[in-house]
Each structure stands twice: as C-alpha cells, then as structure tokens.
Design a protein around this motif. Structure first.
Motif, PDB file in Angstrom:
ATOM      1  N   PRO A  60       0.757  -1.074  -0.026  1.00 28.78           N
ATOM      2  CA  PRO A  60       0.031   0.117  -0.132  1.00 28.78           C
ATOM      3  C   PRO A  60       0.947   1.249   0.066  1.00 28.78           C
ATOM      4  O   PRO A  60       1.845   1.311   0.477  1.00 28.78           O
ATOM      5  N   VAL A  63       1.568   7.344   2.943  1.00 28.17           N
ATOM      6  CA  VAL A  63       0.783   8.482   2.764  1.00 28.17           C
ATOM      7  C   VAL A  63       1.265   9.687   3.878  1.00 28.17           C
ATOM      8  O   VAL A  63       1.105   9.434   5.056  1.00 28.17           O
ATOM      9  N   LEU A  66       4.726  12.632   7.628  1.00 24.42           N
ATOM     10  CA  LEU A  66       5.179  11.636   8.719  1.00 24.42           C
ATOM     11  C   LEU A  66       5.437  10.416   8.347  1.00 24.42           C
ATOM     12  O   LEU A  66       6.351   9.781   8.851  1.00 24.42           O
ATOM     13  N   ALA A  67       4.473   9.746   7.593  1.00 26.23           N
ATOM     14  CA  ALA A  67       4.531   8.261   7.205  1.00 26.23           C
ATOM     15  C   ALA A  67       5.793   8.026   6.158  1.00 26.23           C
ATOM     16  O   ALA A  67       6.579   7.405   6.497  1.00 26.23           O
ATOM     17  N   GLU A  74      13.442   4.072   7.901  1.00 28.63           N
ATOM     18  CA  GLU A  74      13.484   2.962   8.075  1.00 28.63           C
ATOM     19  C   GLU A  74      14.002   2.000   7.177  1.00 28.63           C
ATOM     20  O   GLU A  74      14.761   0.937   7.240  1.00 28.63           O
ATOM     21  N   TRP A  96      13.117  16.687  16.829  1.00 28.68           N
ATOM     22  CA  TRP A  96      11.823  16.442  16.766  1.00 28.68           C
ATOM     23  C   TRP A  96      10.926  17.530  17.218  1.00 28.68           C
ATOM     24  O   TRP A  96       9.966  18.027  16.543  1.00 28.68           O
ATOM     25  N   GLU A 100       8.700  19.686  14.535  1.00 24.91           N
ATOM     26  CA  GLU A 100       7.208  20.123  14.717  1.00 24.91           C
ATOM     27  C   GLU A 100       6.910  21.821  14.406  1.00 24.91           C
ATOM     28  O   GLU A 100       6.050  22.110  13.832  1.00 24.91           O
TER      29      GLU A 100
ATOM     30  N   ALA B  65       4.682  17.404  20.988  1.00 27.19           N
ATOM     31  CA  ALA B  65       4.176  16.123  20.684  1.00 27.19           C
ATOM     32  C   ALA B  65       4.799  15.270  19.938  1.00 27.19           C
ATOM     33  O   ALA B  65       5.103  14.207  20.488  1.00 27.19           O
ATOM     34  N   LEU B  66       5.782  15.566  18.929  1.00 26.81           N
ATOM     35  CA  LEU B  66       6.490  14.585  18.203  1.00 26.81           C
ATOM     36  C   LEU B  66       7.567  14.183  18.975  1.00 26.81           C
ATOM     37  O   LEU B  66       8.111  13.053  18.948  1.00 26.81           O
ATOM     38  N   HIS B  89       6.101  -2.623   7.937  1.00 33.23           N
ATOM     39  CA  HIS B  89       6.166  -1.277   7.465  1.00 33.23           C
ATOM     40  C   HIS B  89       4.948  -0.840   7.129  1.00 33.23           C
ATOM     41  O   HIS B  89       4.609   0.675   7.396  1.00 33.23           O
ATOM     42  N   ALA B  90       4.169  -1.627   6.413  1.00 27.71           N
ATOM     43  CA  ALA B  90       2.884  -1.066   5.827  1.00 27.71           C
ATOM     44  C   ALA B  90       1.900  -0.687   7.227  1.00 27.71           C
ATOM     45  O   ALA B  90       1.283   0.287   7.181  1.00 27.71           O
ATOM     46  N   ARG B  92       3.224   0.368  10.130  1.00 25.81           N
ATOM     47  CA  ARG B  92       3.521   1.460  10.728  1.00 25.81           C
ATOM     48  C   ARG B  92       3.322   2.588   9.920  1.00 25.81           C
ATOM     49  O   ARG B  92       2.735   3.897  10.434  1.00 25.81           O
ATOM     50  N   ALA B  93       3.319   2.761   8.616  1.00 28.13           N
ATOM     51  CA  ALA B  93       3.113   3.587   7.615  1.00 28.13           C
ATOM     52  C   ALA B  93       1.330   4.210   7.808  1.00 28.13           C
ATOM     53  O   ALA B  93       0.976   5.408   7.713  1.00 28.13           O
ATOM     54  N   TRP B  96       1.298   6.395  11.133  1.00 28.35           N
ATOM     55  CA  TRP B  96       1.665   7.677  10.797  1.00 28.35           C
ATOM     56  C   TRP B  96       0.899   8.484   9.854  1.00 28.35           C
ATOM     57  O   TRP B  96       0.625   9.670  10.159  1.00 28.35           O
ATOM     58  N   ARG B  97       0.205   7.720   8.957  1.00 27.04           N
ATOM     59  CA  ARG B  97      -0.748   8.371   8.148  1.00 27.04           C
ATOM     60  C   ARG B  97      -1.847   9.048   8.947  1.00 27.04           C
ATOM     61  O   ARG B  97      -2.396  10.264   8.962  1.00 27.04           O
ATOM     62  N   GLU B 100      -0.816  11.585  11.415  1.00 24.87           N
ATOM     63  CA  GLU B 100      -0.751  13.190  10.760  1.00 24.87           C
ATOM     64  C   GLU B 100      -2.250  13.471  10.551  1.00 24.87           C
ATOM     65  O   GLU B 100      -2.662  15.003  10.803  1.00 24.87           O
ATOM     66  N   TRP B 101      -3.157  12.899  10.268  1.00 26.41           N
ATOM     67  CA  TRP B 101      -4.540  13.248  10.261  1.00 26.41           C
ATOM     68  C   TRP B 101      -5.099  13.741  11.271  1.00 26.41           C
ATOM     69  O   TRP B 101      -5.799  14.991  11.501  1.00 26.41           O
ATOM     70  N   SER B 104      -2.723  16.782  12.859  1.00 26.04           N
ATOM     71  CA  SER B 104      -2.751  18.025  11.899  1.00 26.04           C
ATOM     72  C   SER B 104      -3.952  18.395  11.473  1.00 26.04           C
ATOM     73  O   SER B 104      -4.500  19.585  11.566  1.00 26.04           O
ATOM     74  N   LYS B 105      -4.587  17.475  10.648  1.00 24.62           N
ATOM     75  CA  LYS B 105      -5.937  17.655  10.195  1.00 24.62           C
ATOM     76  C   LYS B 105      -7.026  18.007  10.880  1.00 24.62           C
ATOM     77  O   LYS B 105      -7.799  19.102  11.137  1.00 24.62           O
ATOM     78  N   ASP B 108      -6.572  20.960  13.245  1.00 26.57           N
ATOM     79  CA  ASP B 108      -6.288  22.271  12.486  1.00 26.57           C
ATOM     80  C   ASP B 108      -7.869  22.706  11.936  1.00 26.57           C
ATOM     81  O   ASP B 108      -8.182  23.944  12.077  1.00 26.57           O
ATOM     82  N   TYR B 147     -15.790  10.164   8.016  1.00 27.02           N
ATOM     83  CA  TYR B 147     -14.596   9.402   7.604  1.00 27.02           C
ATOM     84  C   TYR B 147     -14.073   8.266   8.666  1.00 27.02           C
ATOM     85  O   TYR B 147     -13.788   6.876   8.415  1.00 27.02           O
TER      86      TYR B 147
END
Lengths: 226, 226
Positions: A60, A63, A66-67, A74, A96, A100, B65-66, B89-90, B92-93, B96-97, B100-101, B104-105, B108, B147
């Motif tokens: 996948p 995205v 951060l990811a 890694e 970090w 940020e 935070a980070l 890997h997938a 953890r990705a 992190w996605r 960030e959502w 940040s999103k 914000d 979502y």
C-alpha cells in the motif's frame, strides 16, 4: 525504484526528496497537483496531500509527511554514512522539537498561506493572491526568521553541531518561500549563512533546478552566492 | 520519576498520558496553562505549547508532541507487552498517516478552534466563544466523523487489526471534544463502538477523572456506557 508523488513547491515533498538525495537513493518523481482532488489521488489519500511514496507495487502507498519520513528512515537510510538523526536522546528530541516547529508552526503561520495564495489560487481559477493574507504571512515569517537567526547565532546546524533532518525540513520550507521571492535574506544574516551551506550540498541540486510552469524562480533562487 | 507539563484538555498531552499509562510507567503531572505565556515556559519552549517532558534533572526538556511521542517510545516502551506500533512497514505507515490526520488535520479543522473558543478565551479574558467559529468546527467534525465511521466499519482499530498509537491520538482528541459536549455520538455508531472499547481500557481511567475548574464535564464523559 520507489516512486514519489509530489508537488514541486510542496515543502513536505521537498523534505522527502532531500532525504532520498542525501541517502544516495534514487526515486522516481511524479508531479501532481494535490488541490485538483483527482479521484485517483483521493482514493489513495482522502486528505489530498503529498508526499505519497510508492515503494513496491504490491505494497500500500505510504501517505503523508510523517509516514514518508519514517518510511525513508526505516527502509532507505544507509548504514555506511552518517544519518539524519543524532545518536543521543537529547539530540533526537531537539530534532523532533524543531521538526514540529517547521512542519506545524512555520507551515501554519507562513508557508501554507503563501503556497495557497500564490500557487493554488492561480492554478485553480486564475485568481490573484489576497494581499492581506500575504501581509500576515510575511509578518509571521519575520518573527520566525528572528528565532532562526537566534538559533544559528550559537549553532552550526539548527539542532546543534551536526546536520539533521530538522535542517532539511527548514531548508525545504525556506526554499519554497525563496522560489517565490518571499525571504528577505538581507536582514537574516545568520540564517542566510546556514542556507548557503545547505544549498551547496549535492542533495539540494535537484531542488534548485525545479521550475513551476509560468512562474519563474525569484532571482538568486538557484545561486549558491545569493 | 519523569514529569510531564501538560494541560488537562490539551489533546497532545492526553496522548502522552495515554502512552505512559498503557506502558505502565508512572509520570508526575504538572498542569500549566500554555497560553499564559509564562516566561519560564517560554524559556523552555518559545512555541508555548505542551506537552513538555522532563525525564531527568540533568537533561534538557523534551518539547512538543512529536518529540515526546518519540521519547516515550524510545525510552519507556516495555519489551514485555505489545507496543503501540505494528510490526510491519505497511502497518507503521498507516499509523503515521492517521497520526498526521489527527494531529494536523483534525486539530487544524476542529480541536484547536474548540479549545481556543471554549477554554483559552474564557480563561484569558472571561470571553465567550464566537458561535460562528464553533459552527465551522462542528461542521468540520461531522466530516471527520464520517471518515472515522467509514474506517471503523471495516477495521477493529483505526489503523487495522491491532490497537496502535493512532487510536490513542484520535481518542485523545475526541475525549477533549467529548468533555466539552461537542461529539454527537448518536450519528456515529461505528466510532462510538470503538470509543467505548478504548474508553474502558485501564490506561484511560485517569483522563476520565479529569476536571477543568468551573467547567464540568459534559454528561456521559466519564460513563463507559454513554
């Protein structure tokens, strides 16, 4: 080879490109306009942001900033050269903290507004920037530059004695603002000295040859002596 | 024992507290008001944000935070129990996605406005919230909940089959909004089911007994059956 969906003047995408270049790892670049809300993009990333990293066909997509940062670290950081994270707890904490600062605070107060007004608006509907928004962003940038100058007055790199990911993050943001002519280097001597140093690294080269169609880079953008 | 400078309804501080609690590591809490811009706070963190983690007296503070998330993960995650990051890997990705959502999103577009209007304004100058700002935040939250409902319809935890840091991040934000009565659970069945599950974890207990002076928690905030 991994593929990176990016936008030329998206600072987080530039950070990812700098990491790949510094680590000496090739990556195929595919420029997109995240604000176009292409259905294919929204399917991969409903937040409609870049960078997006496609490592392997059967995996996948990775995205968001951060990811992608964590994935590059890694999966692609070499063991033979110095990495972008310090070896101590305190050193990494400072990286970090500044990551940020740049990814959230500088972005929220300066970069996102400049990009939205000067790039997105123009591309989406041929609009012109709102001068009042740009004025606020400019005033905010002055404050940020004072802080960076203060840091660089006592540090060779932004998080301390060695170059780290935080330097790349700041350079990625300032390079976008510099492309658009929004950085007043004359009043930011300490930060300019640092930027001249990081700009002359081989990893920076591909960024300096970037061009946005119909919007030439501000003078000095690609000059190592600016 | 490590010390955490935090604010009761700061979502990033709550995320740090959840990590410590889940890892079974004690931490001393010191509540501060980051918006008071106390000179001592500004000296530690010119961005005037929490959380700030003081691990050892002789070490510099871990700021933001980070930095705090990474420090807890590096220094306090136990090797004997399941951690908050998936092994692949997938996996953890995806964590992190979604981090960030949320950080940040969601922050914000929703959380920061609600906290600013309902907590900071009132504390700073006895002000009342601006209804037009809260209306926008509420409308944005509806979109976010759609979502999250969509994700939870096919996943047991937000990033997949196992509970991760991303669940704690989302729970930290929603718990602040829920304290203030801003979450409409009736129309978010999938997210409510997930929230009921995470809320009943021992790690969540200390958050549920939090109280902001002069501002009681919305009904149902501390109930496991809400």
């Amino acid at each position: 080879m991994a593929r990176l969906l990016h936008h030329t003047l998206d600072p987080a995408s530039r950070l990812a490109r700098l990491m790949f270049a510094e680590y000496g790892v090739g990556v195929e670049l595919e420029a997109i306009k995240p604000w176009s809300r292409d259905p294919l993009l929204l399917e991969i990333n409903p937040a409609a942001t870049v960078p997006i990293l496609l490592v392997e066909d059967h995996e996948p997509p990775v995205v968001g900033a951060l990811a992608v940062i964590h994935a590059i670290e890694e999966r692609f950081s070499p063991t033979t050269v110095e990495g972008l994270f310090p070896a101590t707890h305190a050193g990494r904490a400072e990286v970090w903290r500044l990551m940020e600062w740049v990814l959230s605070k500088l972005n929220d107060e300066v970069t996102r507004y400049v990009i939205e007004e000067k790039i997105v608006k123009r591309d989406q509907r041929g609009g012109t920037p709102d001068p009042s928004v740009l004025r606020v962003a400019k005033a905010n940038l002055v404050e940020h530059m004072l802080y960076f100058n203060w840091l660089f007055a006592t540090r060779h790199w932004i998080a301390g004695d060695v170059m780290t990911l935080a330097d790349f993050a700041l350079a990625a943001h300032l390079s976008c603002l510099d492309y658009l002519g929004d950085v007043t280097w004359e009043t930011s001597v300490e930060t300019r000295d640092w930027y001249a140093r990081i700009k002359s690294r081989p990893a920076f080269r591909s960024l300096l040859s970037d061009r946005v169609p119909g919007m030439p880079a501000h003078r000095g953008y690609a000059d190592l002596d600016f």
